[in-house]
Write an enzyme that holds these catalytic residues in place. Structure first.
Site, PDB file in Angstrom:
ATOM      1  N   ASP A  37     -12.301  28.017  -5.190  1.00 18.83           N
ATOM      2  CA  ASP A  37     -11.191  28.120  -4.226  1.00 18.83           C
ATOM      3  C   ASP A  37     -10.888  29.579  -3.897  1.00 18.83           C
ATOM      4  O   ASP A  37     -10.552  29.913  -2.766  1.00 18.83           O
ATOM      5  CB  ASP A  37      -9.920  27.474  -4.798  1.00 18.83           C
ATOM      6  N   LYS A 116      -1.281  13.374 -10.336  1.00 18.67           N
ATOM      7  CA  LYS A 116      -2.496  13.249  -9.534  1.00 18.67           C
ATOM      8  C   LYS A 116      -3.694  13.316 -10.474  1.00 18.67           C
ATOM      9  O   LYS A 116      -4.055  14.377 -10.977  1.00 18.67           O
ATOM     10  CB  LYS A 116      -2.549  14.385  -8.507  1.00 18.67           C
ATOM     11  N   GLU A 179      -8.284   5.894  -9.368  1.00 17.46           N
ATOM     12  CA  GLU A 179      -9.134   7.019  -9.721  1.00 17.46           C
ATOM     13  C   GLU A 179      -9.877   6.672 -11.010  1.00 17.46           C
ATOM     14  O   GLU A 179      -9.256   6.186 -11.965  1.00 17.46           O
ATOM     15  CB  GLU A 179      -8.199   8.226  -9.950  1.00 17.46           C
ATOM     16  N   CYS A 437       2.537  64.463 -24.797  1.00 12.37           N
ATOM     17  CA  CYS A 437       1.917  64.007 -23.537  1.00 12.37           C
ATOM     18  C   CYS A 437       2.962  63.309 -22.662  1.00 12.37           C
ATOM     19  O   CYS A 437       3.662  62.410 -23.138  1.00 12.37           O
ATOM     20  CB  CYS A 437       0.767  63.045 -23.864  1.00 12.37           C
TER      21      CYS A 437
HETATM   22  S1  IVH Z   1      -1.950   8.326  -3.493  1.00 12.73           S
HETATM   23  C1  IVH Z   1      -3.959   9.195   1.026  1.00 12.73           C
HETATM   24  N1  IVH Z   1      -1.749   8.782  -6.020  1.00 12.73           N
HETATM   25  O1  IVH Z   1      -6.071  12.291  -4.898  1.00 12.73           O
HETATM   26  C2  IVH Z   1      -4.249   9.065  -0.375  1.00 12.73           C
HETATM   27  N2  IVH Z   1      -3.693   9.555  -4.949  1.00 12.73           N
HETATM   28  O2  IVH Z   1      -6.504  14.490  -2.965  1.00 12.73           O
HETATM   29  C3  IVH Z   1      -2.991   8.808  -1.124  1.00 12.73           C
HETATM   30  N3  IVH Z   1      -5.281  10.696  -6.466  1.00 12.73           N
HETATM   31  O3  IVH Z   1      -7.451  10.433  -2.287  1.00 12.73           O
HETATM   32  C4  IVH Z   1      -3.328   8.458  -2.473  1.00 12.73           C
HETATM   33  N4  IVH Z   1      -4.078  10.453  -8.289  1.00 12.73           N
HETATM   34  O4  IVH Z   1      -8.112   9.828  -4.750  1.00 12.73           O
HETATM   35  C5  IVH Z   1      -2.519   8.934  -4.944  1.00 12.73           C
HETATM   36  N5  IVH Z   1      -1.376   9.083  -8.267  1.00 12.73           N
HETATM   37  C6  IVH Z   1      -2.156   9.234  -7.214  1.00 12.73           C
HETATM   38  C7  IVH Z   1      -3.404   9.890  -7.282  1.00 12.73           C
HETATM   39  C8  IVH Z   1      -4.160  10.040  -6.122  1.00 12.73           C
HETATM   40  C9  IVH Z   1      -5.214  10.916  -7.787  1.00 12.73           C
HETATM   41  C10 IVH Z   1      -6.406  11.121  -5.609  1.00 12.73           C
HETATM   42  C11 IVH Z   1      -6.781  10.103  -4.570  1.00 12.73           C
HETATM   43  C12 IVH Z   1      -6.569  10.799  -3.264  1.00 12.73           C
HETATM   44  C13 IVH Z   1      -6.726  12.220  -3.653  1.00 12.73           C
HETATM   45  C14 IVH Z   1      -6.152  13.182  -2.659  1.00 12.73           C
END
Ligand code: IVH
Length: 671
Positions: A37, A116, A179, A437
């Site tokens: 990144d 997440k 996931e 110093c």
């Molecule tokens: S809600 C529009 N909840 O993160 C997608 N996503 O970077 C909304 N992810 O595509 C998804 N944990 O694969 C949601 N608690 C969570 C999540 C989650 C991991 C992933 C998912 C999503 C991606 C986005």
């Protein structure tokens, strides 16, 4: 030495393409996401300043991941979207403001948040309650059919639970999104096994999970412990579920894992508390998370807000600040510390890491620079965790142009030209031996005024420099001779600020004895030693007159420390400094600590505490008569065990027979 933007872009593109190949094709990244990144951010920055240099092969022009060969491709009934990243609470507030503007008549919406999970997105299709198909996200429109592999994951129900709450969802088609992850402990075990059998190690749990699911042999998948953590339900009739809160309740009723930490949040304050909580607790989860998901709770409003590009408007991914990034070493200079230590410091092209801008990083010593082979002009990986001083991890050797310069330690002190020396053969640190110093004096004064010592408000580095440059202050005692008129004349001050500083100084004319002893900057004398000395000798004069044996007899003070203290007091300059303090009526006060409930008990802390910082915990221990030790020793009575503790620390505590308490029990001891 600087590369042209075009040359730099080419170097960046080459390195990013290599990382991208390792990540997407080999599932085996050699560096963290943050490093990738960091390079991407620099590339995008150059491209935004020089749009004419953007080419179609730039990684910034890539959209989505391709579907790999080997699995059959399946179209998603409803597109699998991604999320917009946000990096601060301000970004979250702005997002909420945008939502309110978008739906002015609907200002009563609430939010739903979850951790997440960092893994591979996957959609499970159930027909009449029976597991039918599993599809990866792919490019969002079409994914890979990984049904056979996903069937081996034990947390994927092959038939959905039929109870009152779930019954109406068990006829027809039901899609569950989530996931696939590998737990941290299983990842460690797997790598340990691989190491034993001489196999190559996996880079991280996420790539292992993704790589495993994309294996064509499902027998092998079955041997790896994977978990499916659900976060969304797509029923045939969307009106059957009206909020994300209901989604999460239903997921649990259907017997899916993953809904445990979801929370309905009503306002920005609650969102902020949720962010704080998980920023601190993320390490305690069994799996890795790379941020939080925050969305509008009401599903109809969520859908109404629509999609921009690949992302829904009504949800964001709050990314925890990365602790690593990349930048360029512009130069290396040598900084002289209080004890004369000459430390090489890297001047970096400013880069944002973990929420703050980093422009410098210590390089410790010349041997360390040579070992890491850090050169001026190098692109380097920089690490910064919490309040810790930023550190250069390693140079990115493949990004060298050939114009980088090797650093050589100067022979003389850059501040006073004295020849740098090593006190003992084999020591890594070079020192300026000149007690006079100017750099050393400055650092001494800064230390004296600092929070941990005398704590003179408003007397930080810049003001100390101004006072020294004006000739008003040459040592710590001179601070107390300053007048309002003298300070007011300096450029940095106006009436109010000058008066404030005068008041702050006056306020500290009778500092606690231990703070004065610590503030003198005697080598090897930290705050705990200063406390022990104050409790034994009761005044500066008492300490000054003490013999080497008297001092060495103080509990916790060894021979080296005692010698250093005696040497300090026998130096004529220091004696003059103490006389000056006396003449200016700077007299330390010492109140023998009343015996507290922790009297005589020694504490060490390992891991991070949730409720308080380490410094505050140390203060509380001392306040109750206890001793805080910076490291676990044989004589430690209690080891406070916080989050995220290494196994070696606990092993040592077990060896020593140290009592271990968790944070909760520790707080009870303080109560
Ligand atoms: S809600 C529009 N909840 O993160 C997608 N996503 O970077 C909304 N992810 O595509 C998804 N944990 O694969 C949601 N608690 C969570 C999540 C989650 C991991 C992933 C998912 C999503 C991606 C986005």
């Amino acid at each position: 030495m600087n590369n042209s933007p075009k040359d730099r872009l080419n170097i960046l593109k080459k390195q990013i393409a290599e990382f991208s190949y390792e990540y997407h094709v080999l599932d085996k990244p050699s560096q963290s996401d943050a490093v990738y990144d960091g390079l991407m951010a620099e590339l995008k920055d150059i491209e935004s300043k020089h749009p004419e240099l953007v080419t179609s092969d730039s990684p910034s022009q890539r959209v989505g991941n391709e579907v790999s060969k080997g699995f059959s491709s399946v179209s998603h009934v409803s597109r699998m979207l991604s999320l917009n990243d946000v990096f601060s609470e301000d970004d979250v507030t702005n997002w909420i403001a945008r939502m309110q503007k978008l739906m002015p008549s609907q200002n009563n919406f609430s939010f739903y948040a979850d951790v997440k999970k960092d893994g591979l997105a996957c959609s499970l299709i159930y027909i009449d309650g029976v597991f039918n198909q599993a599809v990866t996200r792919g490019d969002g429109f079409k994914g890979e059919d990984v049904t056979d592999n996903v069937r081996t994951i034990s947390s994927v129900p092959l038939r959905l639970r039929n109870v009152k709450e779930t019954n109406k969802f068990l006829t027809g088609r039901l899609e569950i999104r989530g996931e696939i992850v590998m737990y941290k402990k299983d990842f460690i075990t797997l790598n340990e096994q691989r190491e034993k059998s001489g196999m190559e190690l996996f880079a991280n749990p996420r790539n292992t999970a993704a790589g495993t699911i994309r294996q064509l042999d499902s027998k092998l998948v079955a041997t790896r412990k994977l978990h499916f953590l659900a976060y969304d339900i797509l029923p045939e009739n969307t009106r059957d579920i009206s909020t994300h809160q209901e989604v999460y309740e239903l997921l649990s009723s259907l017997s899916f894992k993953g809904a445990e930490y979801g929370a309905q949040l009503t306002d920005t304050k609650a969102i902020s508390a949720y962010i704080d909580k998980w920023s601190q607790k993320r390490e305690s989860l069994p799996y890795e998370i790379d941020g939080l998901v925050i969305k509008i709770n009401q599903r109809d409003l969520y859908d109404k807000a629509g999609v921009v590009g690949k992302n829904p408007r009504a949800a964001v991914a709050f990314k925890f600040p990365a602790e690593q990034s990349t930048t360029i070493v512009k130069d290396i200079f040598v900084s002289i510390g209080r004890t004369g230590a000459a430390t090489p410091v890297a001047i970096l092209a400013p880069v944002k890491i973990a929420g703050s801008t980093v422009q410098m990083a210590t390089l410790h010593n010349d041997a360390e620079i040579a070992r890491k082979d850090i050169r001026i002009g190098d692109t380097v990986i920089v690490h910064k965790a919490g309040d810790v001083i930023p550190e250069v991890v390693e140079p990115m050797i493949k990004m060298r142009t050939g114009r980088e310069k090797v650093f050589h330690m100067p022979i003389n002190c850059p501040e006073c030209s004295a020849k740098l020396i090593k006190e003992k053969a084999g020591e890594a640190i070079w020192r300026c031996p000149n007690l006079g110093c100017p750099a050393r004096s400055q650092k001494h004064i800064e230390h004296f005024a600092s929070k941990g010592a005398i704590d003179i408000e408003g007397l930080g580095e810049k003001n100390v420099v101004a006072l020294i440059e004006s000739g008003l202050v040459k040592d710590q005692a001179d601070i107390y001779a300053l007048t309002f008129e003298q300070i007011r004349k300096l450029d940095r001050f106006a009436d109010v600020s000058a008066q404030k500083l005068i008041d702050a100084i006056k306020d500290k004319k009778n500092p606690p004895l231990e703070r004065l002893i610590f503030g003198l900057g005697i080598r090897h004398v930290g705050i705990q030693t200063a406390i022990d000395l104050a409790n034994t000798f009761h005044s500066i004069e008492g300490l000054q007159q003490a013999s080497l044996e008297d001092i060495a007899a103080v509990n916790g003070v060894g021979d080296v420390v005692a010698e250093s203290i005696v040497a300090w007091f026998s130096d004529q300059k220091n004696q003059e400094l103490l006389d000056k303090f006396k003449n200016l009526h700077v007299i330390a006060k010492h109140a023998q600590k009343a015996k507290g409930p922790l009297s005589g008990l020694k504490f060490a802390i390992t891991g991070s505490l949730i409720e308080m910082s380490r410094d505050i915990a140390a203060d509380q221990i001392r306040g109750l008569g206890g001793v805080f030790q910076s490291a676990l020793g044989k004589d430690t009575d209690y080891l406070v065990v916080g989050e995220n503790v290494g196994a070696t620390k606990l092993k040592k505590a077990n060896e020593y027979g140290t009592k271990q308490v968790d944070e909760k029990s520790f707080i009870k001891m303080l109560a």
